[in-house]
Design an enzyme around this catalytic site. Structure first.
Site, short mmCIF file in Angstrom:
data_model
loop_
_atom_site.label_atom_id
_atom_site.label_comp_id
_atom_site.label_asym_id
_atom_site.label_seq_id
_atom_site.Cartn_x
_atom_site.Cartn_y
_atom_site.Cartn_z
CB CYS A 52 -3.81 8.79 -0.94
SG CYS A 52 -3.37 9.57 0.64
CD GLU A 97 1.78 6.05 1.73
OE1 GLU A 97 1.52 5.67 0.58
OE2 GLU A 97 0.95 5.97 2.67
CB CYS A 137 0.34 10.16 1.67
SG CYS A 137 -0.51 9.40 3.07
CG HIS A 179 -3.28 7.03 4.44
ND1 HIS A 179 -3.58 7.47 3.17
CD2 HIS A 179 -4.48 6.73 5.03
CE1 HIS A 179 -4.88 7.45 2.99
NE2 HIS A 179 -5.45 7.02 4.11
#
Length: 337
Positions: free
Chosen positions: A294, A268, A297, A266
């Site tokens: 999410c 992040e 993260c 992801h």
């Protein structure tokens, strides 16, 4: 275009010269009432000391009226130009200059002790060497005993605007940008807020994503400086998602399903990992992300010591993530561009 004439008044070392230099860079032509006096002193064979300049200015006002210096400066002006006029120190000069259309008197000021420190830094031999001597000269200039002498006390009361210069040069310039925008639409600077600035950068970073499902990016900022960026996609050295590298994304799995089969990192996550890869601390940083983090993260954000998360759009599974961030004391803000 409406042309603007800005007059500067204020105490010694308040920042009038720095202000004038900045306005010159903005296209203003510079004129100074003090330069008129210097020309008169030089013409008489005198030395341009502070005492001689004050005495000559008083003499000129006695012989030719309180607005004489302003009249001489106005005589040098040409049409269709922006001007900044420095060293305005008497109400008579203001009265003369206010006859001009679009003239604004600006009072530039700062705390006396700040100005004394600036005076010491410039190191002129003729400047007062003690704070007491500095204050004595200040009092003389604020209101002269002679009617035709300097009278800053009454002059600053005629100011249309005030600029406080107790900070850095950059802060002074920002204040001038804001003031110029007030005086004329020609000088209005459309500047995004810091949140808009960084979130727009995050959106630009997202365009680098190679994910087939959704393009997401995050940037990490410390002291208003970007220290790391990241976008979602397959790991370093592996086949890109958009080249078939991630079976889940390429099979267009429904959002929130088969996450255990996804090969993509992801945005992040990548921003935090990239900082670690290059030995950069993200502790106390602010993370800007195009989607709410999410849960996976979120755990990384908390453990990395990031103190604030700013996100642009909701993630389908974000409720638990937001609750965990708040429990950990991480500030969370949503901003919609």
């Amino acid at each position: 275009m409406n042309f603007v004439i800005i007059g500067l008044t204020g105490e010694n070392c308040s920042g009038k010269g720095t202000s004038a230099e900045y306005l010159k860079k903005k296209g203003f032509y510079y004129l100074s009432l003090s330069d008129v006096i210097r020309e008169e002193v030089a013409a008489g064979g005198g030395e341009a000391t502070r005492h001689n300049l004050i005495a000559k200015g008083t003499q000129l006002r006695q012989e030719h009226g309180p607005g004489v210096l302003a009249k001489k400066v106005v005589g040098k002006m040409e049409k269709d130009r922006n001007y900044v006029v420095d060293s305005i120190r008497t109400p008579g000069e203001v009265k003369e200059l206010k006859k001009l259309p679009e003239f604004f008197l600006v009072y530039v000021t700062s705390h006396p002790k700040v100005r004394f420190e600036r005076m010491k830094e410039r190191g002129r031999e003729s400047d007062p060497q003690t704070y007491e001597a500095f204050q004595k000269i200040e009092n003389i200039e604020m209101k002269s005993e002679e009617q035709e002498g300097q009278n800053l006390e009454e002059t600053v009361q005629l100011a249309d605007k005030k600029v406080v210069n107790d900070g850095s040069v950059d802060e002074l310039r920002d204040r001038w940008d804001a003031l110029l925008g007030e005086l004329s639409k020609e000088f209005r600077v459309e500047r995004p807020s810091w949140d808009e600035y960084f979130m727009n950068i995050a959106k630009e970073v997202a365009k680098r994503s190679n994910c087939m499902k959704r393009k997401v990016a995050a940037i990490i900022v410390r002291d208003k400086r970007i220290v790391s960026t990241g976008y979602n996609g397959t790991p370093r050295g592996t086949k890109n998602c958009n080249e078939g590298g991630c079976p889940r994304c390429n099979n267009f799995a429904e959002s929130g399903t088969k996450l255990e089969e996804c090969f993509c990192s992801h945005g992040e996550e990548n921003a935090i990992v990239q900082a670690s890869y290059h030995g950069i601390s993200v502790k106390d940083g602010v993370l800007y992300t195009t989607f709410c983090p999410c849960l996976y993260c979120t755990r990384m954000i908390i453990n990395a010591g990031i103190r604030e998360v700013v996100y642009n759009a909701d993630y389908p599974l974000h409720e638990n993530a937001l609750g965990l961030l708040q429990e950990a004391g991480v500030t969370v803000r949503k901003m919609k561009l």
